[in-house]
Design a protein around this motif. Structure first.
Motif, mmCIF file in Angstrom:
data_model
loop_
_atom_site.group_PDB
_atom_site.id
_atom_site.type_symbol
_atom_site.label_atom_id
_atom_site.label_comp_id
_atom_site.label_asym_id
_atom_site.label_seq_id
_atom_site.Cartn_x
_atom_site.Cartn_y
_atom_site.Cartn_z
ATOM 1 N N ALA A 1 0.852 -1.194 0.000
ATOM 2 C CA ALA A 1 0.000 0.000 0.000
ATOM 3 C C ALA A 1 0.883 1.237 0.000
ATOM 4 O O ALA A 1 1.930 1.272 0.643
ATOM 5 C CB ALA A 1 -0.894 0.004 1.239
ATOM 6 N N ALA B 1 0.330 5.516 0.215
ATOM 7 C CA ALA B 1 -0.661 6.589 0.369
ATOM 8 C C ALA B 1 0.046 7.940 0.457
ATOM 9 O O ALA B 1 1.006 8.089 1.219
ATOM 10 C CB ALA B 1 -1.486 6.353 1.634
ATOM 11 N N THR C 1 -9.701 7.428 0.246
ATOM 12 C CA THR C 1 -10.125 6.213 -0.462
ATOM 13 C C THR C 1 -9.166 5.048 -0.203
ATOM 14 O O THR C 1 -9.567 3.899 -0.278
ATOM 15 C CB THR C 1 -10.213 6.450 -1.989
ATOM 16 N N GLY C 2 -7.890 5.365 0.099
ATOM 17 C CA GLY C 2 -6.949 4.264 0.279
ATOM 18 C C GLY C 2 -6.163 4.338 1.561
ATOM 19 O O GLY C 2 -5.433 3.415 1.887
ATOM 20 N N GLU D 1 -16.535 5.233 6.862
ATOM 21 C CA GLU D 1 -17.078 4.134 6.065
ATOM 22 C C GLU D 1 -17.564 4.655 4.719
ATOM 23 O O GLU D 1 -17.454 3.987 3.707
ATOM 24 C CB GLU D 1 -18.233 3.464 6.822
ATOM 25 N N ASP D 2 -18.145 5.819 4.751
ATOM 26 C CA ASP D 2 -18.601 6.420 3.506
ATOM 27 C C ASP D 2 -17.957 7.794 3.380
ATOM 28 O O ASP D 2 -18.510 8.808 3.786
ATOM 29 C CB ASP D 2 -20.131 6.568 3.531
ATOM 30 N N PRO D 3 -16.729 7.835 2.858
ATOM 31 C CA PRO D 3 -16.029 9.112 2.815
ATOM 32 C C PRO D 3 -16.548 10.025 1.715
ATOM 33 O O PRO D 3 -16.005 11.106 1.509
ATOM 34 C CB PRO D 3 -14.584 8.698 2.539
ATOM 35 N N LEU D 4 -17.621 9.577 1.040
ATOM 36 C CA LEU D 4 -18.082 10.348 -0.119
ATOM 37 C C LEU D 4 -18.409 11.787 0.245
ATOM 38 O O LEU D 4 -17.965 12.731 -0.409
ATOM 39 C CB LEU D 4 -19.315 9.655 -0.710
ATOM 40 N N LEU E 1 -15.274 13.679 1.167
ATOM 41 C CA LEU E 1 -14.445 14.027 0.018
ATOM 42 C C LEU E 1 -15.120 15.065 -0.869
ATOM 43 O O LEU E 1 -14.463 15.926 -1.446
ATOM 44 C CB LEU E 1 -14.141 12.785 -0.823
ATOM 45 N N ALA E 2 -16.428 14.952 -0.957
ATOM 46 C CA ALA E 2 -17.154 15.836 -1.876
ATOM 47 C C ALA E 2 -17.166 17.278 -1.385
ATOM 48 O O ALA E 2 -17.308 18.200 -2.166
ATOM 49 C CB ALA E 2 -18.581 15.331 -2.060
ATOM 50 N N GLN E 3 -17.031 17.451 -0.061
ATOM 51 C CA GLN E 3 -17.061 18.795 0.508
ATOM 52 C C GLN E 3 -15.658 19.194 0.954
ATOM 53 O O GLN E 3 -15.153 18.658 1.941
ATOM 54 C CB GLN E 3 -18.010 18.834 1.719
ATOM 55 N N PRO E 4 -14.996 20.109 0.251
ATOM 56 C CA PRO E 4 -13.600 20.413 0.585
ATOM 57 C C PRO E 4 -13.411 21.127 1.922
ATOM 58 O O PRO E 4 -12.274 21.282 2.369
ATOM 59 C CB PRO E 4 -13.142 21.304 -0.569
ATOM 60 N N ASP F 1 -8.985 15.942 3.450
ATOM 61 C CA ASP F 1 -8.732 15.310 2.161
ATOM 62 C C ASP F 1 -7.493 15.961 1.557
ATOM 63 O O ASP F 1 -7.353 17.191 1.563
ATOM 64 C CB ASP F 1 -9.937 15.507 1.241
#
Lengths: 248, 849
Positions: B84, B86, B111-112, B130-133, B136-139, B194
Motif C-alpha cells: 500500500a 498513500a 479512499t486508500g 465508512e462512507d467518505p463520499l 471528500l465531496a465537501q472540501p 482530504d
C-alpha cells in the motif's frame, strides 16, 4: 488408458463445460452500451438505512468497456463521479472526480478491495469479470431461490490481481443470468451477491435487483436498476477525464 | 549515634547554611532534570507525532520540504514489493481559536489511506470513514481529535477558522477521532483533511509532501528500500518513519548542546556550593573535631561524619531538585517549543513533560554522588585536623598552607598539552580534551594567581584605607586557598559568560553585516506570518503583479525549503541569481563575486554558506549532488559566503534550475526593491490591494524583518543572560561563605583590633574590602580565562556546531557591565558577614589573650 488419465480427461471436459457456461452467460448479456439509474440502499448491521442515487453509463463490451458512475443524490455528493476503464489483459483503471475541488484522483489497485463509498460493494466488485481472466470448474448443480443453477468455481489467473482467492458462481440454466456469487478470501466467505428480479430488457435477461452482503460487517446493500436501457448511442469521448471535468 | 547527634546539633544551629547547601544541590539537579526533561519532551512530542501519524507505515518516500509531483505516487504503487502507498501532506496551520495556536493538519486520500492508518471515530460517526463520499465531496470537511474538540467545545457540524493560502477560511467538523493512536500526535491538536482539498488550501499545486508505504508480507525493510530506490532514483529519500526523528534531532543539535552545557554549568555551581558549605562547616567545627579526635575518634570516622552529612544533604537536595526540575520542565518545554518554532520554523505542540522515573532517579543519584565528591576535600581536611592544635584556644590551623610544586607542574603540563592538542589538528576529541585541560590548568593555577593578585592589590587597598585595607589584603595573602575556591568558581562562571557572550557578540556583529548586505530589499512579500515558516507558498504570478506597481524597481522571487543532503536537512534557496548579483554585493569568503553569480545564474554552479561547506569538509570547486525529484543535480561550488539562514547550511541555486529539477514554480518570499523616491507605505498598500484579495499575504518592511531576525537572535542567546544570573549567584554565595570562614579564622585578630580601640566601622570596612578584593580577583581571572574560553567557544562553533568562522571580538561592553555587577554583588555579599563580625563576643574572641 489408465485410470488417472481418464480422471484428468473428465476434469478437463468438466472445466471446458464451466467455461462454456460462463462464456454463454457473458455472450447473452452483451450490449454495445448500457444506461440505468441506480438506487442504492445501504442497511448496516444495526438496521440503519441510507440512500444514494447514481446514473450509470457503459460503453463497449465485456472486458474492454468504459463506464461512468455519477452520483445524483444526496445533494452534498451530487456530481461526484467514478470513471472505470476496463482492460482485457489487466486490472481496470479507476478515477474519482470531485467537482468541489475540481480534482480527479486515481483509485490505486491496492485500494480496490476497500468499500465503494460506504456501500457493501468494493471498488473491485464494480469491475467487469471478463471470462478470460479466470479459471473455472463446474462443481455441480443447485437450486437457488427456486431456479435451477449451475454451480461453478472461478479462480483469478495470476495476471488478474484480486482481493478474492476464489468465487462460487450460480448461473440460472433457464436464461444464463447470474443468480448468486459468493466471494472468498482463502476459505472465508466475505461477500455474497444475490441477483433477483430478472427481466427481459431489449432481449437481454437482466437482474434488476442486486443485493450485496458483507458477511464480515453483517451489512447489505441493495442496488435497484431503474430506467435500464441497452444500446443507447454514446461517444468514446464521453468516457475520459476531460469529459468528467467538462460535465461539471 | 553520637556522631549523628553532633551533626543534628550543628544542623539546628546553622539551619540557613544547611538550607543553602541543600538548595545548591537542588538547583543543580533541578536545572539538569528540567533541561533534560524539556529537551526530551520536545523530541518525544515530535516522535509521538511521527509515530501517531505513521500508523502501519513501514517506509516513507520524501524529497525534503519541497515535496514532489503527484505522478511519483504511481511509480511507488507500481513497485511489486509495495502493498500500500498513500500520499500525505502535513502542515501546521494557525487555528485562530483562542489559546490553541497551531493545528497539525494532515492531508490524506481517504479512499486508500485506511490501509495505513486507523481513524477511530466517536461512535455514531463511523459513516464518515465508512462512507467518505460526503467528506471528500465537501472540501471544507475536517476531522479533529476528541481532545481538540473538547478543548474548544466543538461537535459534528461545528465550524473552525484556519489560516489558508487564501486567507482565513472556515471548515466544518465532520468527524471526531477517539483518543489514542493517531489522535495522540501533536498533543492532540491534530486534524485530518482530504489531501486534494489541503493542496488547494495551502496553495501547493499538484504536489505531495511524502508517500507512506506498507510492504508486501515477507518483504524486509531493506528489500523494500532497495526496490523503491531503484524505482525512484537518487532524488528521493526512502526511510522508515523514525528517520524523521533523526532529521529533527540534527536540526536541534546545537540547541541541545547548549541545553546540556547549561545543565553541566548548573551542576558545577552545585558542586561549588556544597564544597564551600562543607569547607565552612569544617572550619567552624574544628574544636568539635579536635575533641572527637582527642576522645578516640579515628580519621576515618571524622571523614565519614562529614561525608554522611553530605550524603544526607545531597539526598534531600537531589530529591527536591528532581521534583522541582520536573515541575519546571513543562514550562521550559513550552519555551523551547516556541523558540524552535521561531528560529527553525519547526512547529511543535508540547503540552506535557512527563516525569521519566529513570531520568529522575539517575539525576538524583548524580546529585548525591556529586555532593559526596564536592564534600570529599573538606571531609579529608577535617580528618587531618590535629587535635592538639585544634584545642588550643586562639590558634587556628591553616589546613592548606603552602603551595605545592606538584600543582605548578601539573598546571604547566595541562596548559602545554592543551596548546599541543589545539595545534595538533582537526580531531574533535583532541580539541575538547585540550579545552578541558586548559580549564584544569587555570583551576590549578588559581591559588597562586589569587595570591599574586592579592599582593598586587595590597598597596591600593592600603592607600584607600591604611589599616582596614592592609588587614583585608593580608587576610587574602595569608590564606590564599581559603579564597581560591570562591575565586575559582567565580572565574569559571565568568569565563563561561564571556565565552557565550563573546560568541553571541561575534554572531551579532556578523548578523548585522549579513542583514545590511543581504537582506536589503525595501519590502518582503510572503504568505507566512513568520519569515522562518515555509508552510504556505504563492504562485510566481504574484511577483509579476507586484512588478507592475508604480514605484517598484525590481522584484526577486525566492523559494526556500529544507532538503536532505547526506542525511541532514539543509536549506535550499532558489532565487534569481542574476538579479541578486545586482543587489547583494557581498564579498564571498572564497570565490570571485562576479564569477560566482554569473555561473550560478547560468545554472552551472551553486553558492554555499560557510557552514554548509565547513560542516561537510567541502571546498571551492567541489561538486555537490542535490537530490531532486528529477534526479541528482550535480553542481560545483562557485562561491562560499557567510549566511545565517540555517544552522546546518544553505545552498543557493538559480530559480530556473529549481523549476526544472523540482518541477515547481511556487515562491515563498518576494524581495521588492523600490525606485528612488518611491513611498514604501504606498507600495505596500498597493501590493495588499492588488495581490492580497483572496490570498494570504504579508508585506514586511525592511526594518520589520531586521527586528524579527534580531529578536530571534536575542531569544537564542537568552541562555547567556540566565548564565550571567547564575554567575552572580555564584559570586554572592561564594563570597558570603568565604567571608564567614575568614571571620571565623580571624576572630582573634578582629577581637584584638576592637580591643585596642578599633571602631566597628573599621571592622566592617575590613570585611567589605576583603569581599570586593575577592570580587576583583575573581573578575580579573574570570575575564582572563574568559578570553581563552571565548577562543575555544568560537573554535567549537567553527569546528563542530555551525561551521561558522566568527571573528574574535572580546565582549568589552559585557565585561564592562559585569565589573560593577560582580563588585556590587561582592559588596552586598559582605554586609551580613561584616555585621556578624562586629556583633561577635569580644570576650570569646580574646579568650586566649
Amino acid at each position: 488408458m489408465s485410470k488417472a488419465a481418464t480422471l484428468l480427461l473428465a476434469a478437463s471436459l468438466f472445466a471446458q463445460d464451466a467455461r462454456q457456461i460462463v462464456e454463454e452467460a457473458q455472450r447473452r448479456s452483451r450490449a454495445d452500451s448500457e444506461r440505468y439509474e441506480g438506487t442504492l440502499e445501504v442497511i448496516d448491521a444495526r438496521g440503519r438505512k441510507s440512500l444514494k442515487r447514481w446514473v450509470y453509463r457503459r460503453l463497449g463490451s465485456h472486458g474492454n468497456s468504459k463506464a461512468i458512475i455519477r452520483f445524483t443524490e444526496p445533494a452534498e455528493v451530487r456530481g461526484v463521479a467514478l470513471l472505470i476503464l476496463n482492460h482485457p489483459e489487466r486490472a481496470s483503471d479507476q478515477w474519482m472526480w470531485t467537482p468541489a475541488t475540481q480534482r480527479e484522483r486515481r483509485i490505486a489497485l491496492q485500494d480496490r478491495s476497500t468499500r465503494f463509498f460506504g456501500t457493501d460493494f468494493s471498488f473491485e466488485d464494480l469491475e467487469e469479470r471478463d471470462v478470460n481472466q479466470y479459471d473455472y470448474r463446474l462443481l455441480g448443480e443447485e437450486t437457488i431461490e427456486g431456479a435451477a443453477c449451475w454451480k461453478i468455481e472461478s479462480r483469478p489467473r495470476k495476471t488478474r490481481a484480486s482481493q478474492y482467492t476464489h468465487s462460487i458462481l450460480w448461473i440460472r440454466k433457464e436464461n444464463y443470468t447470474f443468480a448468486r456469487i459468493e466471494n472468498y478470501v482463502r476459505e472465508e466467505l466475505v461477500r455474497r451477491a444475490n441477483y433477483r428480479e430478472v427481466h427481459n430488457v431489449q432481449r437481454i435477461w437482466t437482474p434488476r435487483l442486486i443485493e450485496m452482503q458483507d458477511l464480515r460487517r453483517n451489512s447489505r446493500t441493495i442496488l435497484r436498476l431503474e430506467k435500464l436501457e441497452y444500446n443507447v448511442p454514446m461517444k468514446e469521448s464521453d468516457f475520459t477525464l476531460q469529459a468528467l471535468r467538462r460535465e461539471f | 549515634m553520637l556522631l549523628a547527634r553532633l551533626s543534628w546539633a550543628y544542623l539546628k544551629r546553622h539551619k540557613l547554611r544547611w538550607a543553602l547547601t541543600v538548595a545548591g544541590v537542588a538547583l543543580g539537579v533541578a536545572v539538569l532534570v528540567a533541561m533534560r526533561l524539556a529537551n526530551r519532551a520536545v523530541l518525544a512530542s515530535f516522535h509521538r507525532t511521527v509515530d501517531g501519524i505513521a500508523g502501519r507505515t513501514e517506509l516513507q518516500v520524501h524529497a525534503g520540504d519541497l515535496g514532489f509531483p503527484e505522478e511519483v505516487l504511481e511509480r511507488v504503487q507500481a513497485v511489486p514489493q509495495v502493498r500500500a502507498a498513500a500520499p500525505v501532506i502535513e502542515a501546521a496551520l494557525d487555528t485562530g481559536l483562542p489559546g490553541q495556536g497551531y493545528l497539525l493538519v494532515i492531508g490524506v486520500d481517504m479512499t486508500g489511506d485506511r490501509s495505513l492508518r486507523d481513524y477511530d471515530l466517536e461512535s455514531g460517526e463511523e459513516a464518515i470513514i465508512e462512507d467518505p463520499l460526503v467528506f471528500l465531496a465537501q472540501p471544507d470537511s475536517i476531522m479533529v481529535t476528541r481532545e481538540f474538540a473538547q478543548r474548544n467545545g466543538l461537535g459534528i457540524g461545528s465550524r473552525i477558522p484556519l489560516g489558508t493560502a487564501q486567507g482565513i477560511r472556515w471548515f466544518t467538523v465532520r468527524g471526531i477521532m477517539r483518543s489514542g493512536g493517531l489522535s495522540q500526535a501533536f498533543g492532540g491538536n491534530l486534524a485530518v483533511m482530504d489531501i486534494y482539498a489541503l493542496q488547494y488550501v495551502l496553495g501547493r499545486g499538484r504536489r505531495f509532501d511524502r508517500i507512506d508505504v506498507a510492504l508486501q508480507e515477507g518483504v524486509s525493510l531493506a528489500e523494500g528500500q532497495r526496490a523503491l530506490r531503484e524505482a525512484l532514483g537518487p532524488g528521493f529519500e526512502v526511510e522508515p518513519p523514525a528517520a524523521r526523528g533523526r532529521h529533527f534531532e540534527a536540526i536541534l543539535r546545537s540547541f541541545s548542546l547548549t541545553l546540556n552545557i547549561t545543565s553541566l554549568f548548573a551542576m558545577l555551581v552545585g558542586v561549588f556550593i556544597i564544597y564551600n558549605s562543607f569547607a565552612i562547616a569544617v572550619t567552624q567545627r574544628r574544636t568539635e573535631i579536635g575533641i572527637l579526635r582527642a576522645l578516640g575518634a579515628t580519621r576515618g570516622r571524622i571523614r565519614a561524619l562529614f561525608l554522611g552529612e553530605a550524603a544526607v544533604a545531597g539526598s534531600v537536595g537531589s530529591v527536591a531538585g528532581a521534583m522541582a526540575g520536573w515541575l519546571m520542565a513543562r514550562w521550559i518545554a513550552g519555551y523551547v517549543a516556541r523558540l524552535l518554532q521561531e528560529v527553525y520554523g519547526v512547529v511543535q505542540n508540547v503540552q506535557t513533560a512527563p516525569a521519566e522515573p529513570g531520568l529522575l532517579a539517575a539525576s538524583a543519584g548524580l546529585g548525591i554522588v556529586v555532593s559526596l565528591i564536592a564534600a570529599w576535600i573538606p571531609a579529608a581536611n577535617a580528618a587531618r585536623v590535629d587535635p592538639v592544635r585544634a584545642l588550643q584556644k586562639g590558634k587556628y590551623q591553616v589546613l592548606s598552607a603552602g603551595e605545592t610544586r606538584a600543582r605548578w607542574w601539573l598546571s604547566a603540563g595541562a596548559a602545554a598539552a592543551a596548546v599541543i592538542f589545539l595545534l595538533l589538528g582537526r580531531s574533535l576529541v583532541l580539541f575538547y580534551t585540550g579545552y578541558i585541560l586548559a580549564i584544569l590548568a587555570a583551576l590549578l593555577m588559581t591559588p597562586t594567581l589569587a595570591l599574586w593578585l592579592a599582593r598586587a592589590l595590597r598597596p591600593l587597598l592600603a592607600w584607600l584605607r591604611p589599616v582596614e585595607g592592609a588587614l583585608a589584603a593580608d587576610s587574602l595573602i595569608q590564606a590564599p586557598r581559603r579564597t581560591s575556591a570562591t575565586v575559582a568558581a567565580l572565574m569559571l562562571s565568568l569565563a563561561m559568560v564571556i565565552g557565550f557572550g563573546g560568541v553571541a557578540r561575534s554572531i551579532y556583529n556578523s548578523l548585522i553585516e549579513w542583514v545590511n548586505t543581504t537582506l536589503n530589499p525595501d519590502l518582503f512579500v510572503t504568505p507566512n506570518a513568520e519569515i522562518a515558516n515555509r508552510t504556505y507558498v504563492m504562485p510566481a504570478e504574484v511577483g509579476s503583479e507586484i512588478e507592475r506597481i508604480p514605484g517598484v524597481r525590481q522584484v526577486q522571487l525566492v523559494r526556500s525549503a529544507r532538503i536532505p543532503y547526506r542525511g541532514t536537512p539543509v536549506l535550499l534557496v532558489a532565487a534569481e541569481a542574476g538579479k541578486l548579483a545586482q543587489t547583494v554585493r557581498r564579498r564571498p569568503l572564497e570565490g570571485d563575486l562576479d564569477d560566482m553569480y554569473r555561473r550560478t545564474a547560468a545554472g552551472q554552479a551553486t553558492i554555499v554558506s560557510e557552514s554548509f561547506a565547513r560542516l561537510r569538509g567541502l571546498r571551492l570547486g567541489d561538486v555537490v549532488e542535490l537530490p531532486a525529484p528529477k534526479g541528482l543535480l550535480r553542481l560545483p561550488i562557485a562561491g562560499i559566503t557567510r549566511d545565517y539562514s540555517d544552522q546546518q547550511g544553505t545552498l543557493l541555486i538559480d530559480r530556473s534550475l529549481y523549476r526544472q529539477w523540482w518541477a515547481d514554480d511556487s515562491v515563498n518570499v518576494i524581495r521588492v526593491y523600490l525606485a528612488p523616491g518611491a513611498s514604501a507605505a504606498e507600495v505596500k498598500r498597493q501590493i495588499l490591494e492588488r495581490c492580497a484579495r483572496g490570498r494570504r499575504l504579508f508585506v514586511l518592511g525592511n526594518q520589520e524583518v531586521r527586528r524579527y531576525i534580531f529578536r530571534l537572535a536575542d531569544q537564542w542567546f537568552s541562555m547567556t543572560y540566565n548564565q550571567i544570573a547564575v554567575a552572580i549567584l555564584v559570586a554572592v554565595l561564594g563570597i558570603v561563605n568565604t567571608l564567614t570562614v575568614s571571620i571565623t579564622d580571624r576572630r582573634r585578630e578582629l577581637g584584638i583590633l576592637q580591643a585596642v580601640g578599633g571602631l566597628k566601622q573599621q571592622v566592617r570596612h575590613t570585611i567589605w574590602m576583603e569581599a570586593v578584593a575577592i570580587g576583583v580577583i575573581g573578575l580579573v581571572l574570570g575575564l582572563g580565562l574568559g578570553a581563552i574560553s571565548l577562543y575555544y567557544s568560537l573554535e567549537m562553533t567553527r569546528r563542530d556546531l555551525a561551521g561558522l568562522s566568527l571573528d574574535y571580538v572580546f565582549p568589552l561592553p559585557l565585561a564592562a557591565w559585569l565589573a560593577p555587577v560582580i563588585l556590587g554583588a561582592a559588596f552586598a555579599a559582605s554586609l551580613w558577614p561584616a555585621e556578624t563580625a562586629v556583633r561577635g563576643s569580644l570576650v570569646e574572641a580574646l579568650e586566649y589573650e
